[in-house]
Scaffold this active site. Sequence first.
Site, PDB file in Angstrom:
ATOM      1  N   CYS A  89       0.878  -1.180   0.000  1.00  0.00           N
ATOM      2  CA  CYS A  89       0.000   0.000   0.000  1.00  0.00           C
ATOM      3  C   CYS A  89       0.911   1.225   0.000  1.00  0.00           C
ATOM      4  CB  CYS A  89      -0.918  -0.006   1.207  1.00  0.00           C
ATOM      5  SG  CYS A  89      -1.972  -1.473   1.335  1.00  0.00           S
TER       6      CYS A  89
ATOM      7  N   ASP B 201       1.960  -1.018   5.013  1.00  0.00           N
ATOM      8  CA  ASP B 201       1.557   0.185   5.737  1.00  0.00           C
ATOM      9  C   ASP B 201       0.053   0.290   5.540  1.00  0.00           C
ATOM     10  OD1 ASP B 201       1.338   2.586   7.000  1.00  0.00           O
ATOM     11  OD2 ASP B 201       2.434   3.751   5.515  1.00  0.00           O
TER      12      ASP B 201
ATOM     13  N   CYS C 215      -0.328   3.919  11.237  1.00  0.00           N
ATOM     14  CA  CYS C 215      -0.129   5.218  11.893  1.00  0.00           C
ATOM     15  C   CYS C 215      -1.281   5.429  12.868  1.00  0.00           C
ATOM     16  CB  CYS C 215      -0.062   6.341  10.869  1.00  0.00           C
ATOM     17  SG  CYS C 215       0.448   7.913  11.613  1.00  0.00           S
TER      18      CYS C 215
END
Length: 474
Positions: free
Chosen positions: A284, A358, A411
Amino acid sequence: MKTRGDRGPGGRGGGSGRPRRPARDQARNAAFDLMRAVDERDAYANLLLPRLLRERGIRGRDAALATELAYGTLRGLGTYDAIIDACSDRAPDPDVGDALRLGAHQLLKMRVPPHAAVGTTVDLVRLRVGAGAAKFVNAVLRKIASRTLEEWVEIVAPDPSADPVGHLAVAHSHPRWIVSAFRDALGGGDEMPDLLDADNARPLVTLVARPGRSTVKELEAAGATPGRFSPYAAYLQEGDPGQIPAVSETRAAVQDEASQLVALALTRVPLTGSGGGELWLDMCAGPGGKAGLLDAIAAHGDQSGPEGFPGGARLLAADVQHHRARLVRQTTADAFVVTADGTAPAWRPGVFDRVMLDAPCTGLGALRRRPEARWRRDPSSIAELGKLQRRLLGTALDAVRPGGVVAYVTCSPHLAETRVVVGDVLGRRHDVEQLDARAHLPEVGGLGDGPHAQFWPHRHGTDAMFLALLRKRA
């Protein structure tokens, strides 16, 4: 941006439909227009504000004022709304509400004299909304100016002994559900004030010098200072990073230090059964930050860690969205970039030595960089993203060869996006083992009890990035 009650904490209902007239104060005018765009059109502040400043020729101190007004108000919005409610006998219209928030931020968090904060906000409302609204704003702001922020928090926030989460939510301007999730991820509440304060602080601009293409010394010569953890990081205290030649030529880039380190950790894991000439996958990859660093390390190597990587690998970078894949092409030099869906992969299984996933997530780890994001997300998005994250991690593990390694990165520190996802996927497979990610980040302490690594803004000055390293059993 959502609004209060069923409309969320942002504004006060729909658009007013009033004609807009230009304000004399360009900095406050730009901040007001940004607030309205975020409220009405769900605009992204970090993308819109630079364009507004550029188009209107706002520079220097005025640009700094507009930025602090806009970003600071969006970060403190939850606290300011509670204070405005306490000082007002009615719910303001959306445009008036945004002006009141800007005025409250100047009164309570900036070094603007009270008479100037009230006067300039009243002038703005008189020009942009009307005389009647200006009188209302004047009255409310004068009430707000009668107390300090700390005094107002004592009045409007719940009792910390009876409702510690509610108190933190109002005092530090975060939605209650995010405060609760962060406390769970931290394993307690002692660090919560520091974490929430770090979320409300303006982050440094962090650069990455891509190995073999740029150096930290080159970035230092352009005014940056060396980073704290990553051997490729540098901090830019002021100025436009796009004006640095290495950045404009994509030999360096803006990239959070934790993002650099999770990519580095993947390249540092010794592989079993490796025959050289490694093949890597970034599943990704858009918009290309981690792919840019992986691409440089694949081509030129990295000797910063105890294991080191000599170079000579090849990187395939993929993203499901074509425009994001185009951004990856612009930021990489040697990678092969494709538009492809990681849940229905176009590549053969079991062929990659290292895979970076990610995963799409809520982005709760980067709230300091995206000030309005905390008001846009809600808990319902966690479950839907969790399904996607599990599917992507499954296909990432299928893509790696026996003896190879997958980095699962988000994140976000939310347990439902991090440890729970990894645990669920590993519970259904018997061909994968989890490695201690902290062992491959010797530069950094305070990453948690393991085996995953969790970065935190208040501990590391980075985004709250999560990393799990998973090896396919031979």
